[in-house]
Design a protein around this motif. Structure first.
Motif, PDB file in Angstrom:
ATOM      1  N   UNK A 125       0.823  -1.077   0.017  1.00 18.59           N
ATOM      2  CA  UNK A 125       0.049  -0.038  -0.075  1.00 18.59           C
ATOM      3  C   UNK A 125       0.937   1.378   0.211  1.00 18.59           C
ATOM      4  N   UNK A 126       2.143   1.065   0.476  1.00 16.82           N
ATOM      5  CA  UNK A 126       2.954   2.069   0.462  1.00 16.82           C
ATOM      6  C   UNK A 126       3.382   2.628  -0.862  1.00 16.82           C
ATOM      7  N   UNK A 127       3.825   1.814  -1.826  1.00 18.99           N
ATOM      8  CA  UNK A 127       4.312   1.997  -3.098  1.00 18.99           C
ATOM      9  C   UNK A 127       3.508   1.436  -4.085  1.00 18.99           C
ATOM     10  N   UNK A 128       2.619   2.211  -4.608  1.00 14.82           N
ATOM     11  CA  UNK A 128       1.758   1.690  -5.638  1.00 14.82           C
ATOM     12  C   UNK A 128       2.608   1.196  -7.053  1.00 14.82           C
ATOM     13  N   UNK A 129       3.670   1.669  -7.359  1.00 12.70           N
ATOM     14  CA  UNK A 129       4.260   1.371  -8.668  1.00 12.70           C
ATOM     15  C   UNK A 129       5.213   0.235  -8.389  1.00 12.70           C
ATOM     16  N   UNK A 130       5.667  -0.425  -7.320  1.00 13.98           N
ATOM     17  CA  UNK A 130       6.427  -1.387  -7.130  1.00 13.98           C
ATOM     18  C   UNK A 130       5.620  -2.784  -7.480  1.00 13.98           C
TER      19      UNK A 130
END
Length: 216
Positions: A125-130
């Motif tokens: 939820x912290x990094x949607x691009x990962x």
């Protein structure tokens, strides 16, 4: 699954939202390191791993065995083993804490698997691009790899090649009618409720000098 749970699932509640509700209710019991709460979230972990797919089958089977070991002891006398303190103390008194089939080792590896899952969900939820592959890799490197021997690490390298795409995994976590923002909110609340329990169990394992054990 109870009828009330089935009804809540029909309402579009995700399994994580159900876990939030159950953890909230269990917190009101004010029991230190509650065995019931611990087993509850461990069983949720099984459902999450099922959504990742057969790639996590080895980990899932190991978690299931550990759950059954602790649950068998708990059900033998719920009033005595309502807290994990008593579960660990029993092994200490019998001198079997480091035995392969002890409840102590089961609790230890269940805790590590939960820490892995929390790290995975937080990163998701912290990094949607990962990519989901990198989310899993980062969680593994931090929470499980330091305690794995070469056999376990080799098994992980094979498994990680088969994990689903990020979008597919997120879709599997959501229930009908739930959007991504609602899922993120559920995950954050779940983590905030779960972390104090995990920290408490980590400290308890440290007290019994069990927190540094490794696998093969």
């Amino acid at each position: 699954m109870t009828r009330s749970k089935e009804e809540e699932m029909d309402k579009g509640w995700s399994e994580i939202r159900l876990a939030v509700k159950e953890l909230s209710l269990l917190q009101h019991e004010d029991k230190k390191a509650s065995t019931m709460a611990f087993l509850c979230v461990c069983k949720l972990l099984i459902h999450v791993l099922d959504k990742i797919g057969p790639t996590m089958l080895v980990l899932r089977e190991d978690i299931q065995r550990n759950i059954e070991r602790v649950e068998e002891l708990y059900l033998s006398n719920p009033s005595i083993y309502s807290s994990l303190v008593e579960v660990l103390q029993k092994d200490v008194d019998k001198g079997i804490t480091r035995k392969a089939n002890s409840c102590s080792k089961a609790v230890l590896w269940l805790l590590r698997s939960l820490n892995f899952s929390v790290a995975l969900l937080e990163r998701l939820v912290k990094d949607s691009d990962l990519s989901f592959a990198l989310v899993v890799e980062e969680a593994y490197q931090t929470m499980l790899k330091p305690w794995h021997g070469w056999i376990s690490r080799a098994a992980y390298k094979i498994a990680v090649k088969l994990i689903p795409e990020r979008e597919d995994f997120v879709a599997l976590l959501m229930r009908q009618g739930q959007d991504y923002d609602a899922l993120k909110s559920d995950i954050k609340e779940f983590v905030s409720l779960l972390k104090p329990l995990l920290d408490e169990i980590q400290a308890l394992l440290g007290k019994f000098h069990l927190d540094r054990l490794k696998s093969t």
